[in-house]
Design a protein around this motif. Structure first.
Motif, PDB file in Angstrom:
ATOM      1  N   THR A  47     -54.033  23.998   0.254  1.00  0.00           N
ATOM      2  CA  THR A  47     -54.393  24.356   1.626  1.00  0.00           C
ATOM      3  C   THR A  47     -55.880  24.148   1.909  1.00  0.00           C
ATOM      4  O   THR A  47     -56.374  24.566   2.947  1.00  0.00           O
ATOM      5  N   SER A  76     -51.109  23.858   5.673  1.00  0.00           N
ATOM      6  CA  SER A  76     -52.571  23.844   5.627  1.00  0.00           C
ATOM      7  C   SER A  76     -53.157  23.759   7.027  1.00  0.00           C
ATOM      8  O   SER A  76     -52.681  23.003   7.875  1.00  0.00           O
ATOM      9  N   SER A  77     -54.228  24.528   7.265  1.00  0.00           N
ATOM     10  CA  SER A  77     -54.976  24.433   8.516  1.00  0.00           C
ATOM     11  C   SER A  77     -56.388  23.880   8.269  1.00  0.00           C
ATOM     12  O   SER A  77     -57.243  23.944   9.138  1.00  0.00           O
ATOM     13  N   GLY A 102     -50.779  18.760   7.780  1.00  0.00           N
ATOM     14  CA  GLY A 102     -51.127  20.107   8.202  1.00  0.00           C
ATOM     15  C   GLY A 102     -51.572  20.165   9.652  1.00  0.00           C
ATOM     16  O   GLY A 102     -51.559  19.174  10.372  1.00  0.00           O
ATOM     17  N   THR A 103     -52.022  21.362  10.059  1.00  0.00           N
ATOM     18  CA  THR A 103     -52.409  21.579  11.459  1.00  0.00           C
ATOM     19  C   THR A 103     -53.917  21.494  11.690  1.00  0.00           C
ATOM     20  O   THR A 103     -54.374  21.628  12.815  1.00  0.00           O
ATOM     21  N   GLY A 104     -54.684  21.275  10.646  1.00  0.00           N
ATOM     22  CA  GLY A 104     -56.130  21.225  10.791  1.00  0.00           C
ATOM     23  C   GLY A 104     -56.605  19.953  11.472  1.00  0.00           C
ATOM     24  O   GLY A 104     -55.892  18.947  11.550  1.00  0.00           O
ATOM     25  N   GLY A 132     -52.667  18.390  14.632  1.00  0.00           N
ATOM     26  CA  GLY A 132     -54.091  18.607  14.427  1.00  0.00           C
ATOM     27  C   GLY A 132     -54.901  17.780  15.405  1.00  0.00           C
ATOM     28  O   GLY A 132     -54.559  16.636  15.721  1.00  0.00           O
TER      29      GLY A 132
END
Length: 289
Positions: A47, A76-77, A102-104, A132
């Motif tokens: 993450t 993961s952000s 992930g969303t980052g 993201g």
């Protein structure tokens, strides 16, 4: 690595623990005269962030993907930022400055693609598969052939593609050339001074949802000094992919002479930049239809 065939994948830095919040950063791989499957400068299943990793790929073959940085964990952000790919031949399938499940956010990731004999299916400065935001990512293209699309950055869902870029001085793109694609697509830029685009050119594109919006995107035809050698006579140039009559403040800057394109649409500002290459009586832009 110089020479030979690698049966597996190549990683500059790799975290395998899904629960790890560690950062993968500052790693570099250099492949020259090598055959490999996947090549990643930095990769995590955890993450944590992936940043400032580099892939240098020269006179080599990748049968799958090349990425400067990759976040595999959809939970993961964390950000992927500052990752780079330098490609100077031979062949690859997909090339990403950074890729994230992930969303980052993905920021300042880049791909530089060169070499007359270089070939790839598609190139993305950054690609987010899980909403993201993508910002200040880009592709510089100065040779070779891309069979599909070249995009500064792409995201899905309701996220924003902002201030991404594609700069093309040579090469051939057989489908579209796009600055940035997102639910909101703003401030993205495409600059073309050489090469051939067989599809469309878009400053920015939205994902097509009814409330999505593109604005303040720019297409430059010609380098800042007016240099222009591109072939775009069958190419349509768009500020964005909108189908209504909204004012989106997209800008077309014409900076060279002898430019011929098929169509121009979805711009609200048209600037014709005079420079030392432009003489009295020169035609700067011809639109076929």
């Amino acid at each position: 690595v110089m020479g030979g065939t690698l049966k597996g994948d190549v990683y500059g830095g790799y975290i395998t623990n899904e629960n790890s919040a560690g950062t993968v950063s500052g790693n570099r791989i250099t492949l020259q005269n090598v055959a490999a499957n996947l090549a990643y400068g930095g990769y995590t299943k955890g993450t944590g962030a992936v940043k400032d990793n580099t892939v240098e790929f020269s006179s080599s073959e990748s049968t799958e993907r090349i990425a400067g940085g990759y976040i595999e964990n959809e939970n993961s952000s964390a950000e992927a930022s500052g990752n780079k790919v330098f490609f100077t031949g031979d062949t690859a399938v997909d090339i990403h400055g950074a890729l994230s499940e992930g969303t980052g956010a993905l920021k300042r990731n880049t791909v530089t693609f060169d070499g007359d004999d270089s070939m790839a299916d598609s190139i993305y400065g950054a690609l987010s598969k899980n909403q993201g935001d993508v910002e200040e990512n880009g592709v510089t293209l100065s040779g070779g052939t891309i069979e599909e699309n070249v995009c500064g950055a792409v995201t899905d869902g309701t996220s924003t593609a902002q201030n991404n870029f594609v700069t093309m001085t040579d090469g051939t793109v057989k489908k579209d050339l796009v600055g940035g694609i997102g639910y909101r697509s703003t401030g993205n830029t495409v600059t073309i001074s050489g090469g051939t685009v067989e599809g469309g050119v878009y400053g920015g594109k939205t994902t097509g949802a009814s409330s999505s919006r593109a604005s303040n995107n720019t297409v430059n035809l010609g380098a800042e000094d007016g240099t222009y050698t591109a072939t775009l006579s069958t190419t349509s140039i768009y500020g964005d992919n909108s189908t209504d009559d909204a004012v989106n403040n997209n800008t077309l800057n014409v900076r060279g002479k002898g430019i011929t394109v098929n169509k121009v649409s979805n711009f609200d500002k048209y600037n014709f930049k005079l420079n030392d290459h432009i003489k009295n009586g020169d035609t700067m832009l011809t639109i076929e239809r």
